[in-house]
Enzyme design. Sequence first.
Site, PDB file in Angstrom:
ATOM      1  N   LYS A 180      -7.430 -24.408  12.748  1.00 57.16           N
ATOM      2  CA  LYS A 180      -8.184 -25.716  11.965  1.00 57.16           C
ATOM      3  C   LYS A 180      -7.146 -26.555  11.840  1.00 57.16           C
ATOM      4  O   LYS A 180      -7.561 -27.888  12.035  1.00 57.16           O
ATOM      5  CB  LYS A 180      -8.349 -24.912  10.619  1.00 57.16           C
ATOM      6  CG  LYS A 180      -8.640 -25.707   9.394  1.00 57.16           C
ATOM      7  CD  LYS A 180      -7.860 -26.259   8.467  1.00 57.16           C
ATOM      8  CE  LYS A 180      -6.714 -25.208   7.972  1.00 57.16           C
ATOM      9  NZ  LYS A 180      -6.118 -25.841   6.826  1.00 57.16           N
ATOM     10  N   LYS A 212       1.490 -33.944   7.088  1.00 57.95           N
ATOM     11  CA  LYS A 212       1.194 -32.448   7.257  1.00 57.95           C
ATOM     12  C   LYS A 212       0.827 -32.173   8.860  1.00 57.95           C
ATOM     13  O   LYS A 212       1.279 -31.292   9.384  1.00 57.95           O
ATOM     14  CB  LYS A 212       0.390 -31.854   6.565  1.00 57.95           C
ATOM     15  CG  LYS A 212      -0.126 -30.367   6.663  1.00 57.95           C
ATOM     16  CD  LYS A 212       0.914 -29.506   6.203  1.00 57.95           C
ATOM     17  CE  LYS A 212       0.510 -28.045   6.922  1.00 57.95           C
ATOM     18  NZ  LYS A 212       1.682 -26.818   6.500  1.00 57.95           N
TER      19      LYS A 212
HETATM   20  P1  NAP Z   1      -5.605 -17.771   2.516  1.00 61.20           P
HETATM   21  O1  NAP Z   1      -4.730 -16.723   2.030  1.00 61.20           O
HETATM   22  O2  NAP Z   1      -6.598 -17.330   3.244  1.00 61.20           O
HETATM   23  O3  NAP Z   1      -6.145 -18.199   1.004  1.00 61.20           O
HETATM   24  C1  NAP Z   1      -7.241 -19.287   0.710  1.00 61.20           C
HETATM   25  C2  NAP Z   1      -7.771 -19.081  -0.554  1.00 61.20           C
HETATM   26  O4  NAP Z   1      -8.844 -20.098  -0.651  1.00 61.20           O
HETATM   27  C3  NAP Z   1      -8.537 -17.600  -0.354  1.00 61.20           C
HETATM   28  O5  NAP Z   1      -8.440 -17.034  -1.887  1.00 61.20           O
HETATM   29  C4  NAP Z   1     -10.033 -17.976  -0.660  1.00 61.20           C
HETATM   30  O6  NAP Z   1     -10.677 -17.381  -1.204  1.00 61.20           O
HETATM   31  C5  NAP Z   1     -10.003 -19.286  -1.365  1.00 61.20           C
HETATM   32  N1  NAP Z   1     -11.166 -20.147  -0.890  1.00 61.20           N
HETATM   33  C6  NAP Z   1     -11.429 -20.457   0.589  1.00 61.20           C
HETATM   34  N2  NAP Z   1     -12.726 -21.452   0.463  1.00 61.20           N
HETATM   35  C7  NAP Z   1     -13.091 -21.495  -0.765  1.00 61.20           C
HETATM   36  C8  NAP Z   1     -14.144 -21.985  -1.636  1.00 61.20           C
HETATM   37  N3  NAP Z   1     -15.001 -22.559  -0.834  1.00 61.20           N
HETATM   38  N4  NAP Z   1     -14.167 -21.801  -2.902  1.00 61.20           N
HETATM   39  C9  NAP Z   1     -13.150 -21.297  -3.419  1.00 61.20           C
HETATM   40  N5  NAP Z   1     -12.258 -20.542  -2.839  1.00 61.20           N
HETATM   41  C10 NAP Z   1     -12.032 -20.709  -1.669  1.00 61.20           C
HETATM   42  O7  NAP Z   1      -4.725 -19.218   3.042  1.00 61.20           O
HETATM   43  P2  NAP Z   1      -3.343 -19.757   2.518  1.00 61.20           P
HETATM   44  O8  NAP Z   1      -2.422 -19.289   3.625  1.00 61.20           O
HETATM   45  O9  NAP Z   1      -3.149 -19.503   1.019  1.00 61.20           O
HETATM   46  O10 NAP Z   1      -3.524 -21.024   2.892  1.00 61.20           O
HETATM   47  C11 NAP Z   1      -4.306 -22.017   1.910  1.00 61.20           C
HETATM   48  C12 NAP Z   1      -4.046 -23.375   2.477  1.00 61.20           C
HETATM   49  O11 NAP Z   1      -2.541 -23.535   2.716  1.00 61.20           O
HETATM   50  C13 NAP Z   1      -4.596 -23.783   3.934  1.00 61.20           C
HETATM   51  O12 NAP Z   1      -5.388 -25.105   4.092  1.00 61.20           O
HETATM   52  C14 NAP Z   1      -3.436 -23.607   4.957  1.00 61.20           C
HETATM   53  O13 NAP Z   1      -3.652 -24.242   6.093  1.00 61.20           O
HETATM   54  C15 NAP Z   1      -2.411 -24.067   4.165  1.00 61.20           C
HETATM   55  N6  NAP Z   1      -1.006 -23.642   4.246  1.00 61.20           N
HETATM   56  C16 NAP Z   1      -0.740 -22.543   4.427  1.00 61.20           C
HETATM   57  C17 NAP Z   1       0.488 -21.993   4.839  1.00 61.20           C
HETATM   58  C18 NAP Z   1       0.707 -20.554   5.060  1.00 61.20           C
HETATM   59  O14 NAP Z   1       2.033 -20.267   5.469  1.00 61.20           O
HETATM   60  N7  NAP Z   1       0.006 -19.650   4.759  1.00 61.20           N
HETATM   61  C19 NAP Z   1       1.497 -22.818   4.804  1.00 61.20           C
HETATM   62  C20 NAP Z   1       1.452 -24.064   4.736  1.00 61.20           C
HETATM   63  C21 NAP Z   1      -0.008 -24.625   4.315  1.00 61.20           C
HETATM   64  P3  NAP Z   1     -11.220 -15.948  -0.877  1.00 61.20           P
HETATM   65  O15 NAP Z   1     -10.111 -14.815  -0.890  1.00 61.20           O
HETATM   66  O16 NAP Z   1     -12.359 -15.377  -2.041  1.00 61.20           O
HETATM   67  O17 NAP Z   1     -11.845 -16.072   0.477  1.00 61.20           O
END
Ligand code: NAP
Length: 292
Positions: free
Chosen positions: A241, A173
């Site tokens: 990040k 990744k």
């Molecule tokens: P996001 O929309 O910000 O969602 C992250 C989720 O994790 C939120 O619901 C958050 O809860 C929860 N969270 C964070 N810290 C937590 C904790 N300590 N305990 C419990 N829940 C927690 O992010 P995302 O885009 O879905 O990304 C998630 C992961 O996938 C990341 O590592 C990112 O780098 C990776 N990723 C993202 C993409 C993309 O295109 N978006 C693509 C590939 C990979 P709250 O809502 O309560 O804050």
Amino acid sequence: MTRPVVGFIGLGIMGRPMALNIRNAGYELHVYARRAESMQPLADAGAIPSDSPAAVAQAADVVFIMVSDTPDVESVLFGELGVASAAKAGQIVVDMSTISPVNTRDMAARLAALDIDMLDAPVSGGEVGAIAGTLSIMVGGNAAVFARVQPLFGVMGGNIVHIGDHGCGQVAKACNQITVAGAIAAVAEAMLFARKNGTDPYKVREALLGGFAGSKILEVHGKRMLDHNFQPGFKTALHQKDMDIVLDTARQIGLALPTSAMVAQFLNALVGSGDGELDSSAIVKVIEKMSQ
Ligand code: NAP
């Protein structure tokens, strides 16, 4: 494995549609998110909301995690009412977040001491791929455990590759993010170059898409840049990040990655000026400002 009971922790941009695809494939699904409203769409689809990661772990055979960063996965696993506190021998934890490969190896060892198998399985393909169930999934960990989880991966992804042992999925990744970051910066420069030379950048993008410069980044991010539509997508703060993970890991093994270091500075500039919640194609804003 006979049809396992599944847990899913973290229901953001990516986690919500991934979990929905599991539920829509007919699995019993237990979910946890910090905010109740994040669980509502899953509950509406028949998933069972839980009040802690431990409660999910108590109910499920396979627990998926999709949260933001390395400390978040640590806290979901090993914090108070974390997954490990309700551990059952033989359980499988699959972390699909993008986090540090070094910390991943450490977490896998700590879980193995409790007789829990861990896979690291970060993804690429964005929100669109998460909704369509066509994500690219890069998996690290034991091959036999991978084989047991494969049917569930098949519900969320299209291109699913077992890369190697613990941490190898996260290394893959990181390679993905190195490639994407450099490509976003190159597309941003090309689109600006076209415009500043009095040439229609939409037409330039259209022409380039059919040739050697054609790519997903030019197609999707190039369009976002031209429209100045930076609704995420993939948040700049998360891409920052990821580049921190890349550069930290490289530093630990004495590796120079000059292009990655430069693009990380563009991301720092965006976050520092309050644009961390924009899609990371907003890198074009930084590059445009340099020539204003
Ligand atoms: P996001 O929309 O910000 O969602 C992250 C989720 O994790 C939120 O619901 C958050 O809860 C929860 N969270 C964070 N810290 C937590 C904790 N300590 N305990 C419990 N829940 C927690 O992010 P995302 O885009 O879905 O990304 C998630 C992961 O996938 C990341 O590592 C990112 O780098 C990776 N990723 C993202 C993409 C993309 O295109 N978006 C693509 C590939 C990979 P709250 O809502 O309560 O804050």
